[in-house]
Write an enzyme that holds these catalytic residues in place. Structure first.
Site: not given
Length: 422
Positions: A166, A268, A304
């Site tokens: 990620r 992220k 989210e």
């Protein structure tokens, strides 16, 4: 419990790199303390801590305040005595930074090749005021956990290669070089083992591992930084929400949005989290645990929560918003989906509407920090809908039990998700 003290000959703060022109010193330190050797040549002595229970119990939250956890450090290579556990109150560690012993540092120049990393004593770092991360937000972070097994000695990492992947995907989006999967995983292993005494006893929490990738090279004018730094630090943690594993209360946000199509919502990057602080602060001031965001186009599809993914359950069918660039591809989310399917549940990744949320039988959140957190209520446009009886729903409880048992090594890992550190 006796309070341990830091030997006055040692300073806990260390510089990341020496001073250079046009740099800002974030903290001043004694030059004699910048290069203390890693754990192999420096022993750590503690008062003996009481033996820990191995039962799976919830951790009471001690707040998110910065806590200095002291120990007696000895720089004598002749001593080999190392206590198993740091001398802190493991029953009340909460979710907040507790400075540990070592951090891992690795640098990358403009050629894209990372140098060999090394362990340094945990402490402040020094960067240029024109660093890319400070001026243009060129930074990523990850979060994963290490758990102490029931034997009290072995440590388990949970899917570190997923975090490495990620970070690499995020780095490509942010025009940054990234460590290889092998470099990332080995760095995590080294850092956790160097701080092994900070891994909580079974059932008391976990060691939160925070890898950072930052553009630390000086740059004026919008462009990728010429130098990058990869850092890993760790902290023992308990439950993320003050409610512990009790249900949390969410409010659906109508005015603020976390991400937009084509943006960076799916990686992220540090800016994604600064952007949610305003709405989160407003929500918490009103007594809510956190904010649930909607899509910014139609304002009716779930995206989210500030730092975790959302799931709903209706008639034993589990649904969660699909990954399409505006939602972080959570590793716990991915794991819960796989666990649910192995348990015989139908899982749908698709657009989920607010109306479906309000009519659900169960709602829960997933994330590295929260693991699995039941939702007790959702408020939308002044209407509050409650779920369950003040505890986990049947489905979320089953998934939570299986996942945490895997993470802690209490059941056989048929998924091959855990990495054992002796």
């Amino acid at each position: 419990m006796e309070r341990a003290v830091i030997s006055p000959s040692l300073n806990q703060n260390y510089l990341l790199c020496p001073s250079r022109a046009f740099s800002t010193r974030l903290h001043s330190f004694s030059s004699s303390t910048r290069n203390l050797s890693p754990p192999s040549s420096s022993s750590i002595k503690l008062q003996h801590s009481s033996s820990s229970s191995s039962v799976l119990s919830s951790v009471s939250n001690g707040g998110a305040s910065l806590t200095r956890c002291n120990a007696v450090l000895s720089n004598s290579s002749s001593s080999t005595e190392v206590s198993e556990l740091a001398d802190i109150d493991w029953d009340n560690i909460g979710f907040g930074l507790k400075p540990t012993d070592y951090m891992y540092v690795m640098k990358c120049n403009i050629d894209g090749e990372f140098s060999k990393g090394e362990l340094q004593r945990f402490g402040n770092i020094e960067v240029s005021p024109s660093a890319g991360v400070l001026n243009y937000g060129q930074g990523l972070f990850e979060g994963l956990k290490a758990y102490r097994k029931e034997d009290g000695n072995n440590i388990l990492l949970f899917r570190p290669e997923e975090n490495a992947n990620r970070m690499r995907n995020g780095a490509e989006r942010m025009c940054m070089p990234a460590p290889s999967i092998e470099q990332f995983v080995e760095a995590v292993k080294e850092t956790v083992l160097a701080n092994k005494r900070w891994v909580p006893p079974l059932g008391k929490g976990s060691l939160y591992v925070r890898p950072l990738l930052m553009g630390t090279g000086a740059v004026l004018g919008l462009a990728p930084a010429p130098e990058y730094t990869f850092i890993i630090y760790v902290s023992p943690v308990g439950n993320y929400f003050k409610e512990g594993v009790a249900p949390i209360n969410l409010i659906v946000e109508n005015d603020f949005h976390r991400a937009t199509p084509g943006g960076t919502g799916g990686v992220k990057t540090i800016g994604n989290y600064a952007a949610v602080l305003k709405a989160q602060s407003i929500a918490k001031a009103k007594g809510y645990s956190d904010v649930l965001y909607l899509d910014c186009v139609y304002k009716r599809f779930l995206e989210e929560v500030s730092s975790c993914n959302i799931f709903i359950v209706k008639d034993n069918v589990i649904a969660t918003p699909e990954i399409k660039g505006t939602i972080l591809p959570g590793i716990t989310r991915k794991s819960i989906i796989d666990v649910a399917r192995t348990q015989g549940f139908q899982v749908e990744e698709r657009n989920v509407t607010v109306d479906e949320l309000l009519e659900a039988d169960e709602v829960f959140c997933t994330g590295t920090a929260v693991v699995v957190s039941p939702v007790g209520s959702v408020t939308y446009k002044g209407k509050r809908v409650s779920y369950g009886e003040g505890t986990f729903g049947t489905v979320s409880k089953q998934l939570y039990t299986v996942l945490t048992s895997l993470q802690m090594g209490l059941i056989e890992d048929n998924m091959n998700w855990t990495v054992n550190l002796s």
